[in-house]
Design an enzyme around this catalytic site. Structure first.
Site, PDB file in Angstrom:
ATOM      1  N   GLU A  62       0.773  -1.118   0.009  1.00  0.00           N
ATOM      2  CA  GLU A  62      -0.014  -0.069   0.118  1.00  0.00           C
ATOM      3  C   GLU A  62       0.829   1.309  -0.055  1.00  0.00           C
ATOM      4  O   GLU A  62       0.475   2.122  -0.663  1.00  0.00           O
ATOM      5  CB  GLU A  62      -0.715  -0.079   1.333  1.00  0.00           C
ATOM      6  CG  GLU A  62      -2.137  -0.988   1.266  1.00  0.00           C
ATOM      7  CD  GLU A  62      -1.572  -2.697   1.395  1.00  0.00           C
ATOM      8  OE1 GLU A  62      -0.383  -2.657   2.101  1.00  0.00           O
ATOM      9  OE2 GLU A  62      -2.253  -3.447   1.235  1.00  0.00           O
ATOM     10  N   GLN A  84      -7.454  -1.727  -0.420  1.00  0.00           N
ATOM     11  CA  GLN A  84      -8.473  -2.799  -0.613  1.00  0.00           C
ATOM     12  C   GLN A  84      -9.573  -2.708   0.494  1.00  0.00           C
ATOM     13  O   GLN A  84     -10.722  -3.068   0.395  1.00  0.00           O
ATOM     14  CB  GLN A  84      -7.850  -4.295  -0.462  1.00  0.00           C
ATOM     15  CG  GLN A  84      -8.739  -4.992  -1.112  1.00  0.00           C
ATOM     16  CD  GLN A  84      -7.876  -6.477  -1.639  1.00  0.00           C
ATOM     17  OE1 GLN A  84      -7.070  -7.015  -0.834  1.00  0.00           O
ATOM     18  NE2 GLN A  84      -8.020  -6.602  -2.838  1.00  0.00           N
ATOM     19  N   PHE A  85      -9.101  -2.492   1.926  1.00  0.00           N
ATOM     20  CA  PHE A  85      -9.776  -2.159   2.856  1.00  0.00           C
ATOM     21  C   PHE A  85      -9.283  -1.036   3.701  1.00  0.00           C
ATOM     22  O   PHE A  85      -8.146  -1.023   3.718  1.00  0.00           O
ATOM     23  CB  PHE A  85      -9.934  -3.527   3.716  1.00  0.00           C
ATOM     24  CG  PHE A  85     -10.767  -4.672   3.281  1.00  0.00           C
ATOM     25  CD1 PHE A  85     -12.294  -4.864   3.541  1.00  0.00           C
ATOM     26  CD2 PHE A  85     -10.214  -5.558   2.314  1.00  0.00           C
ATOM     27  CE1 PHE A  85     -12.804  -5.644   3.022  1.00  0.00           C
ATOM     28  CE2 PHE A  85     -11.336  -6.548   1.742  1.00  0.00           C
ATOM     29  CZ  PHE A  85     -12.380  -6.656   2.297  1.00  0.00           C
ATOM     30  N   ASP A  86     -10.224  -0.456   4.545  1.00  0.00           N
ATOM     31  CA  ASP A  86      -9.752   0.459   5.577  1.00  0.00           C
ATOM     32  C   ASP A  86      -8.545   0.140   6.345  1.00  0.00           C
ATOM     33  O   ASP A  86      -7.504   1.007   6.096  1.00  0.00           O
ATOM     34  CB  ASP A  86     -10.875   0.777   6.561  1.00  0.00           C
ATOM     35  CG  ASP A  86     -11.695  -0.368   6.770  1.00  0.00           C
ATOM     36  OD1 ASP A  86     -11.137  -1.488   7.123  1.00  0.00           O
ATOM     37  OD2 ASP A  86     -12.856  -0.415   6.256  1.00  0.00           O
ATOM     38  N   PHE A  88      -6.251  -1.642   5.758  1.00  0.00           N
ATOM     39  CA  PHE A  88      -4.913  -1.915   5.018  1.00  0.00           C
ATOM     40  C   PHE A  88      -4.447  -0.864   4.082  1.00  0.00           C
ATOM     41  O   PHE A  88      -3.620  -1.013   3.462  1.00  0.00           O
ATOM     42  CB  PHE A  88      -5.391  -3.197   3.704  1.00  0.00           C
ATOM     43  CG  PHE A  88      -5.977  -4.251   4.525  1.00  0.00           C
ATOM     44  CD1 PHE A  88      -5.249  -4.924   5.754  1.00  0.00           C
ATOM     45  CD2 PHE A  88      -6.937  -5.007   4.115  1.00  0.00           C
ATOM     46  CE1 PHE A  88      -6.018  -5.909   6.405  1.00  0.00           C
ATOM     47  CE2 PHE A  88      -7.521  -6.158   4.847  1.00  0.00           C
ATOM     48  CZ  PHE A  88      -6.846  -6.762   5.888  1.00  0.00           C
ATOM     49  N   TYR A  90      -3.228   1.377   6.398  1.00  0.00           N
ATOM     50  CA  TYR A  90      -2.389   1.844   7.353  1.00  0.00           C
ATOM     51  C   TYR A  90      -0.995   1.619   6.763  1.00  0.00           C
ATOM     52  O   TYR A  90       0.037   2.522   7.082  1.00  0.00           O
ATOM     53  CB  TYR A  90      -2.433   1.102   8.543  1.00  0.00           C
ATOM     54  CG  TYR A  90      -3.899   1.406   9.278  1.00  0.00           C
ATOM     55  CD1 TYR A  90      -4.431   2.640   9.197  1.00  0.00           C
ATOM     56  CD2 TYR A  90      -4.482   0.201   9.729  1.00  0.00           C
ATOM     57  CE1 TYR A  90      -5.940   2.660   9.755  1.00  0.00           C
ATOM     58  CE2 TYR A  90      -5.852   0.578  10.358  1.00  0.00           C
ATOM     59  CZ  TYR A  90      -6.524   1.651  10.326  1.00  0.00           C
ATOM     60  OH  TYR A  90      -7.546   1.884  10.717  1.00  0.00           O
ATOM     61  N   PRO A  91      -0.452   0.870   6.088  1.00  0.00           N
ATOM     62  CA  PRO A  91       0.957   0.753   5.649  1.00  0.00           C
ATOM     63  C   PRO A  91       1.253   1.866   4.839  1.00  0.00           C
ATOM     64  O   PRO A  91       2.392   2.257   4.566  1.00  0.00           O
ATOM     65  CB  PRO A  91       1.009  -0.572   4.853  1.00  0.00           C
ATOM     66  CG  PRO A  91       0.071  -1.347   5.301  1.00  0.00           C
ATOM     67  CD  PRO A  91      -1.361  -0.330   5.731  1.00  0.00           C
ATOM     68  N   HIS A 131     -11.214  -5.390   8.877  1.00  0.00           N
ATOM     69  CA  HIS A 131     -11.819  -5.186   7.538  1.00  0.00           C
ATOM     70  C   HIS A 131     -13.119  -4.262   7.772  1.00  0.00           C
ATOM     71  O   HIS A 131     -13.794  -4.218   6.833  1.00  0.00           O
ATOM     72  CB  HIS A 131     -12.562  -6.541   6.952  1.00  0.00           C
ATOM     73  CG  HIS A 131     -11.639  -7.402   6.501  1.00  0.00           C
ATOM     74  ND1 HIS A 131     -10.831  -8.365   7.331  1.00  0.00           N
ATOM     75  CD2 HIS A 131     -11.193  -7.717   5.076  1.00  0.00           C
ATOM     76  CE1 HIS A 131      -9.996  -8.860   6.490  1.00  0.00           C
ATOM     77  NE2 HIS A 131     -10.291  -8.719   5.146  1.00  0.00           N
TER      78      HIS A 131
END
Ligand SMILES: Cc1ncc(C[n+]2csc(CCOP(=O)(O)OP(=O)(O)O)c2C)c(N)n1
Ligand SMILES: [Mg+2]
Lengths: 328, 362
Positions: A62, A84-86, A88, A90-91, A131
């Site tokens: 990400e 892809q999701f909230d 994910f 964070y990276p 998720h």
């Protein structure tokens, strides 16, 4: 004929399609957004129509997705990327906070980043751990970002079109549980732009302030309250940053009572900001302290417990009941 | 036919065309750059050194907030820009002031960040130099994005992306090499391995045989060069830029050099290393050895040496004079640049500050 019946996911897809047709510098990339069309199918068919160079799968990273989007935006493109999701997203947080948000400011306006970070977010879909995060407060707290969250099918289309045309970076929060909600919309009639809240339902007694996934819940609560003889006004923020103080405060002044409804944990959140700023501006119009219905200050629960975390019609009505009505 | 290893692994030893005594050596793969390039490079090294030392002095005089010097690494700084064309981009870090100035950016504008005036002082589009990046390795991804966009537009651009040895441990270093390789992006990743990340030596940073070896895991050719040999660096970086431009994808180059001074003026290197470790590196100085080579080859005489020194003095003078002026950045600007159109909230806050300042003055 511009009237179409679409789900929110389809409206987002249509917005991407129309934006990519209108401007060939618009690119869409992320994880599984190519052949698969995204795990929520928002990018369905884009690679087929526009080719691999315009809509493509990236390596699974990400920070890499957002970081390379920055470079592309610096060099003439309008990248739209999907986390892809909230949780994910964070990276990519360092890239978002240290560069996406700051590039224009640190270069004294010389480098603008016209890019959109699409973020399927929030719960209510029985998703397992990581998720279902409501991460909007992290972005809203970061100066330099624009943060929007559609709650209707028409707004999904128009806010995404506006976000892609926007000269600055936009974090686009897509309420996952509304992806499949259908509505008939008129693509020929534009909705208000970024920065504008709208009143979704008129009502003289109290104001519900919601955004994203809680707007339909607030509308449902207003319907239920009306059956009991209390008229609730519902404001849909649409744009978290910039925040439409004018519309929100005008709405609260009309009713003198307000409840903020948000799915995210309440502590140090968008909902607490709304209470603070509306109180600062409307104190003398208020008949009662503003109440909040938010998620608890806990990590998003597992599916079998998630209903306890989500703002419900009953909780909203209870909060409204608590607004120090003279007759009670 | 070559094996994967031959194609992707660096040379057994760092490429060196001129040794520390100024003697030239043949190399199977790389050739000594033309004499005029080396003479020009010499003048740039001298200027870079002068810039470094003048900037450090200006910190001591309170004219700069901080200065991470590339003293001793000037060959890397100068080579990184000499191999670029006008259409190419440079992505520098906080340590790469000399590279930015070598690229043609105004030195005062370059030092705006370290002067505390604004976060970045030059127009990145003017010389195609990205703002200096402080969050380590993050800029490498931007470099890949710029390179990929250039390819989509059919442009002939190569991007030179600078990073330190410590920065290679960051996740973004990995992501950038991987994205660049998968996309076949024309990026030259150039690591200045100066043996230290503030106080932490390379041995604590990696167990890789060399940093250039990291390329093979991504399918990116790695190469290494003596970081104090301008000739070798020009040959290696020039070839890498050529390959990237020819469509051969990203390249990873490691320069072996040494940070002879502390991390910045605020650092105390005596807490983590001995002077004895530094001494041999002073002998390997990039200017000394090029001077010796050029003098021996009859390419440099006292007149040319004096001309280079005087050009460097002019740069130093320009800095001294320019930085002696006090800056008065406009507080109103704090709110101006976040968005193309300031939000209502920022307009309110700007008005608040303006009012506060007006009352202070009254
Ligand atoms: C993400 C991040 N973490 C930590 C720092 C603090 N920091 C600044 S420079 C530095 C050392 C970097 O070493 P290296 O990459 O070898 O570059 P050099 O300073 O030697 O040129 C550190 C830890 C930073 N700037 N960014
Ligand atoms: Mg280092």
């Amino acid at each position: 004929m511009t009237h179409v019946k679409l789900s929110m996911a389809q409206a987002l897809n249509q917005a991407l399609r129309d934006a990519m047709r209108a401007d060939d510098t618009v690119l869409m990339f992320g994880e599984d957004v190519g052949a698969l069309g995204g795990v929520f199918r928002v990018t369905d068919g884009l690679t087929a129509e526009f080719g691999e160079a315009r809509c493509f799968d990236t390596p699974l990273a990400e920070s890499g997705i957002v970081g390379t989007a920055i470079g592309m935006a610096m060099n003439g493109m309008r990248p739209v990327v999907e986390m892809q999701f909230d949780a994910f997203g964070y990276p990519a947080f360092e890239q978002v906070v240290s560069h996406v948000a700051k590039m224009r400011n640190r270069t004294r306006g010389r480098v603008s980043l016209p890019m959109v970070i699409r973020m399927p977010y929030a719960g209510g879909i029985g998703g397992v751990e990581h998720h279902c995060d409501s991460s909007e407060s992290y972005y809203a707290h970061t100066p330099g970002l624009t943060v929007v969250a559609p709650a209707t099918v028409a707004d999904a289309y128009w806010l995404l079109r506006r976000a892609i045309e926007f000269p600055d970076p936009v974090v686009f929060m897509e309420p996952k549980k509304l992806y499949w909600a259908k509505d008939e919309i008129d693509l020929g009639v534009a909705e208000p732009g970024i920065g504008q809240a709208v009143v979704r339902r008129e009502g003289a007694d109290a104001t519900l302030i919601a955004y994203g996934p809680t707007v339909p819940v607030a509308l449902e609560a207003a319907e239920a309250a009306a059956a009991e003889g209390r008229q609730l006004q519902v404001v849909d923020l649409r744009s978290i940053v910039p925040f439409d103080d004018e519309t929100v405060c005008a709405a609260v002044r009309r009713t003198g009572r307000a409840v903020v409804v948000a799915e995210a944990s309440g502590f140090a959140s968008v909902s607490s900001e709304i209470v603070a700023r509306v109180t600062e501006r409307c104190f003398h119009s208020l008949a009662a302290p503003i109440r909040r219905v938010t998620g608890f200050d806990i990590p998003y629960p597992p599916p079998h417990l998630e209903r306890h975390q989500l703002p419900s019609v009953d909780r909203i009505l209870d909060a409204v009941d608590d607004l120090q009505w003279e007759d009670s | 036919m070559s094996t994967v290893e031959e194609r992707l692994l660096p040379s057994a030893e760092p490429v060196r065309l001129i040794d520390e005594h100024g003697a030239a050596h043949d190399h199977a793969q790389y050739q000594l750059p033309p004499a005029e390039t080396l003479v020009d490079g010499y003048a740039q090294l001298v200027k870079g050194r002068r810039l470094n030392d003048q900037a450090s002095a200006l910190v001591r005089q309170g004219r700069l907030a901080v200065y991470p010097s590339s003293h001793g690494q000037e060959a890397c700084q100068v080579a990184a820009t000499m191999v670029l064309g006008d259409q190419d981009w440079l992505f520098p870090t906080y340590r790469d002031t000399v590279a930015i100035v070598s690229r043609g950016v105004d030195p005062i504008e370059t030092l705006t960040l370290l002067r505390g005036d604004w976060h970045s002082g030059y127009d990145p589009y003017e010389r195609k130099v990205a703002p200096q990046s402080t969050p380590l390795a993050t800029q490498l991804l931007h470099a890949v994005g710029v390179a990929h966009a250039a390819r989509l537009k059919g442009e002939d651009t190569v991007v030179m992306a600078l990073v330190g040895d410590g920065g290679t441990s960051e996740g973004d270093f990995h992501e950038a090499l991987n994205f660049a390789a998968v996309w076949h992006a024309p990026v030259v990743f150039f690591i200045q391995n100066n043996e230290y990340a503030i106080s932490v030596p390379l041995a604590k940073q990696t167990a890789a045989p060399s940093l250039a070896h990291k390329g093979i895991g991504y399918g990116v050719p790695g190469e290494r060069a003596d970081g104090n040999d301008l000739a070798g660096l020009l040959a290696v970086l020039g070839a890498a830029v050529g390959r990237a431009r020819a469509g051969e994808g990203p390249q990873l180059i490691e320069a072996h050099t040494y940070r002879v001074q502390a991390h910045t003026n605020a650092d105390d290197a005596s807490r983590y290393r001995d002077d004895a470790e530094v001494a041999p590196w002073l002998e390997r100085d990039p200017i000394k050895r090029l001077d010796a080579y050029l003098t021996g080859a009859g390419l440099l005489d006292d007149d040319k040496r004096a001309a280079a020194a005087s050009a460097a003095d002019q740069t130093a003078e320009y800095l001294r004079v320019g930085l002696m002026e006090d800056v008065h950045p406009d507080p109103a600007e704090l709110f101006q640049h976040l968005y193309s159109t300031p939000t209502p909230q920022l307009r309110e806050q700007a008005a608040f500050l303006a009012d506060e300042l007006a009352r202070e003055e009254a």
